[in-house]
Scaffold this motif. Sequence first.
Motif, mmCIF file in Angstrom:
data_model
loop_
_atom_site.group_PDB
_atom_site.id
_atom_site.type_symbol
_atom_site.label_atom_id
_atom_site.label_comp_id
_atom_site.label_asym_id
_atom_site.label_seq_id
_atom_site.Cartn_x
_atom_site.Cartn_y
_atom_site.Cartn_z
ATOM 1 N N GLY A 123 7.241 -5.351 -5.477
ATOM 2 C CA GLY A 123 7.925 -6.130 -4.456
ATOM 3 C C GLY A 123 7.681 -7.616 -4.619
ATOM 4 N N ALA A 124 7.218 -8.252 -3.548
ATOM 5 C CA ALA A 124 7.011 -9.699 -3.542
ATOM 6 C C ALA A 124 5.793 -10.131 -4.347
ATOM 7 C CB ALA A 124 6.883 -10.194 -2.104
ATOM 8 N N ALA A 125 5.010 -9.172 -4.842
ATOM 9 C CA ALA A 125 3.875 -9.510 -5.706
ATOM 10 C C ALA A 125 4.317 -9.775 -7.143
ATOM 11 C CB ALA A 125 2.839 -8.392 -5.686
ATOM 12 N N ALA A 126 5.547 -9.392 -7.481
ATOM 13 C CA ALA A 126 6.104 -9.665 -8.800
ATOM 14 C C ALA A 126 6.829 -11.003 -8.790
ATOM 15 C CB ALA A 126 7.065 -8.557 -9.205
ATOM 16 N N SER A 127 6.967 -11.610 -9.964
ATOM 17 C CA SER A 127 7.692 -12.872 -10.058
ATOM 18 C C SER A 127 8.643 -12.868 -11.245
ATOM 19 C CB SER A 127 6.726 -14.058 -10.205
ATOM 20 O OG SER A 127 5.961 -14.236 -9.028
ATOM 21 N N PHE A 128 9.788 -13.528 -11.037
ATOM 22 C CA PHE A 128 10.809 -13.733 -12.059
ATOM 23 C C PHE A 128 11.079 -15.227 -12.177
ATOM 24 C CE2 PHE A 128 11.508 -9.739 -9.880
ATOM 25 C CZ PHE A 128 11.730 -8.831 -10.898
ATOM 26 N N ARG A 129 11.729 -15.576 -13.299
ATOM 27 C CA ARG A 129 12.109 -16.975 -13.497
ATOM 28 C C ARG A 129 13.557 -17.007 -13.987
ATOM 29 N NH1 ARG A 129 9.564 -21.209 -17.849
ATOM 30 N NH2 ARG A 129 10.457 -23.101 -16.968
ATOM 31 N N GLY B 72 21.163 -11.134 -15.866
ATOM 32 C CA GLY B 72 21.805 -9.827 -15.995
ATOM 33 C C GLY B 72 20.999 -8.711 -15.359
ATOM 34 N N ILE B 73 21.708 -7.641 -14.959
ATOM 35 C CA ILE B 73 21.048 -6.494 -14.346
ATOM 36 C C ILE B 73 21.854 -5.233 -14.634
ATOM 37 C CG2 ILE B 73 22.196 -6.839 -12.104
ATOM 38 C CD1 ILE B 73 19.526 -5.977 -10.766
ATOM 39 N N ALA B 74 21.142 -4.140 -14.921
ATOM 40 C CA ALA B 74 21.767 -2.846 -15.182
ATOM 41 C C ALA B 74 20.880 -1.767 -14.584
ATOM 42 C CB ALA B 74 21.946 -2.618 -16.678
ATOM 43 N N SER B 75 21.424 -0.558 -14.457
ATOM 44 C CA SER B 75 20.681 0.530 -13.831
ATOM 45 C C SER B 75 20.928 1.835 -14.558
ATOM 46 C CB SER B 75 21.103 0.679 -12.364
ATOM 47 O OG SER B 75 20.431 1.777 -11.766
ATOM 48 N N ASP B 76 19.899 2.704 -14.574
ATOM 49 C CA ASP B 76 20.083 4.077 -15.047
ATOM 50 C C ASP B 76 20.047 5.069 -13.885
ATOM 51 O OD1 ASP B 76 17.407 4.274 -14.329
ATOM 52 O OD2 ASP B 76 16.664 4.479 -16.378
ATOM 53 N N GLY B 77 20.113 4.541 -12.654
ATOM 54 C CA GLY B 77 20.098 5.367 -11.457
ATOM 55 C C GLY B 77 18.737 5.467 -10.809
ATOM 56 N N THR B 78 17.693 5.408 -11.623
ATOM 57 C CA THR B 78 16.318 5.464 -11.130
ATOM 58 C C THR B 78 15.648 4.098 -11.204
ATOM 59 O OG1 THR B 78 16.122 7.754 -11.883
ATOM 60 C CG2 THR B 78 14.074 6.590 -11.434
ATOM 61 N N ASN B 79 15.965 3.375 -12.251
ATOM 62 C CA ASN B 79 15.365 2.068 -12.496
ATOM 63 C C ASN B 79 16.439 0.995 -12.654
ATOM 64 O OD1 ASN B 79 12.516 3.079 -12.983
ATOM 65 N ND2 ASN B 79 13.608 4.165 -14.610
ATOM 66 N N LEU B 80 16.053 -0.227 -12.353
ATOM 67 C CA LEU B 80 16.855 -1.394 -12.703
ATOM 68 C C LEU B 80 16.233 -2.053 -13.927
ATOM 69 C CD1 LEU B 80 17.246 -3.026 -9.171
ATOM 70 C CD2 LEU B 80 18.936 -1.612 -10.363
ATOM 71 N N TYR B 81 17.094 -2.622 -14.762
ATOM 72 C CA TYR B 81 16.640 -3.401 -15.903
ATOM 73 C C TYR B 81 17.185 -4.813 -15.715
ATOM 74 C CZ TYR B 81 15.510 1.188 -17.635
ATOM 75 O OH TYR B 81 14.990 2.453 -17.738
ATOM 76 N N VAL B 82 16.288 -5.774 -15.672
ATOM 77 C CA VAL B 82 16.640 -7.144 -15.311
ATOM 78 C C VAL B 82 16.363 -8.068 -16.487
ATOM 79 C CG1 VAL B 82 16.098 -9.080 -13.771
ATOM 80 C CG2 VAL B 82 16.122 -6.738 -12.881
ATOM 81 N N VAL B 83 17.351 -8.896 -16.800
ATOM 82 C CA VAL B 83 17.164 -9.938 -17.808
ATOM 83 C C VAL B 83 16.511 -11.136 -17.118
ATOM 84 C CG1 VAL B 83 18.284 -11.394 -19.503
ATOM 85 C CG2 VAL B 83 19.191 -9.111 -19.057
ATOM 86 N N ASP B 84 15.235 -11.323 -17.403
ATOM 87 C CA ASP B 84 14.452 -12.407 -16.805
ATOM 88 C C ASP B 84 14.552 -13.599 -17.768
ATOM 89 O OD1 ASP B 84 12.718 -13.846 -15.251
ATOM 90 O OD2 ASP B 84 10.977 -12.571 -15.619
ATOM 91 N N THR B 85 15.642 -14.353 -17.615
ATOM 92 C CA THR B 85 16.100 -15.269 -18.659
ATOM 93 C C THR B 85 15.058 -16.303 -19.066
ATOM 94 O OG1 THR B 85 18.391 -14.968 -18.006
ATOM 95 C CG2 THR B 85 17.884 -16.968 -19.236
ATOM 96 N N ASN B 86 14.517 -17.032 -18.114
ATOM 97 C CA ASN B 86 13.629 -18.134 -18.484
ATOM 98 C C ASN B 86 12.210 -17.682 -18.788
ATOM 99 O OD1 ASN B 86 15.856 -19.734 -18.180
ATOM 100 N ND2 ASN B 86 14.901 -21.187 -16.778
ATOM 101 N N ASN B 87 11.918 -16.400 -18.550
ATOM 102 C CA ASN B 87 10.672 -15.807 -19.058
ATOM 103 C C ASN B 87 10.894 -15.108 -20.394
ATOM 104 O OD1 ASN B 87 8.628 -16.500 -17.163
ATOM 105 N ND2 ASN B 87 9.397 -14.969 -15.729
ATOM 106 N N HIS B 88 12.167 -15.035 -20.864
ATOM 107 C CA HIS B 88 12.511 -14.432 -22.156
ATOM 108 C C HIS B 88 12.112 -12.952 -22.216
ATOM 109 C CE1 HIS B 88 13.132 -18.607 -23.240
ATOM 110 N NE2 HIS B 88 11.872 -18.859 -22.918
#
Length: 268
Positions: A158-164, A168-184
């Motif tokens: 949750g809020a303990a995670a960080s992105f930069r 992009g975002i995609a899903s397999d139904g159970t998980n999301l896969y997020v392109v965290d662009t500026n963290n590469h």
Amino acid sequence: FNKPIGLTSDGTNLYVADMSNHRIRQIVISSGVVTTLAGSGTGTFADGTGTAASFNKPIGLTSDGTNLYVADMSNNRIRQIVISSGVVTTLAGSGTGTFADGTGTAASFNGPKGLTTDGTNLYLTDTDNHKIRQIVIATGVVTTLAGSGTGTFADGTGAAASFRKPTGIASDGTNLYVVDTNNHLIRKIEISTGEVTTFAGISGAQGSADGTGTTASFNAPEGITSDGTSLYVADTQNQLIRKIGISTGEVTTFAGISGAQGSADGTG
């Protein structure tokens, strides 16, 4: 087109977020016929039908088969388009470019870009808020699934995670896969818990190395989609399309010449 970015399909048609034309376009796959489904092209905001509606730099697109959902980036709103009629409404977003959870226009986003859906919820990258948000389609209720908003890097729940600057975002139904662009990075979020882990890439390290999981590297990736077995990533600044095995985390280069801009057709 003028800077087309977002793309989705219902199997018969492609739908394109024609960003700098401020329109949503439709392409019949079998014939290549292109029409404008919605958008006046003025770069303003208005709900309405077809070209009576207005968008301002639409980017993300997803569909549940009946409706399109648009990340209307510079309007800081999530819009809904009924495919059969072209009727455009605002599902969520105040338009202020700030942050707030809430229902419908009581919620706020800041530069939303990526969208995916499981048919019940939308999941979106709220890019300039550095958060991943969830919208219940039936009610317009917006919550924050993950992200501290600090624009840094951390795995956690949750809020303990960080992105930069996630895009992009995609899903397999159970998980999301997020392109965290500026963290590469490519990040994985378990939808049921909000737990965020790093799926592939080295945090903060630009590169183009193939490998497994955190031995691979990317350079400011932006787009992502899935066929259920693999993820395909637009590794933007490497000028590559990368492939990641969902079950293994193995990253390979699917197409493109690393670092070489061009428009040559060919294989791999």
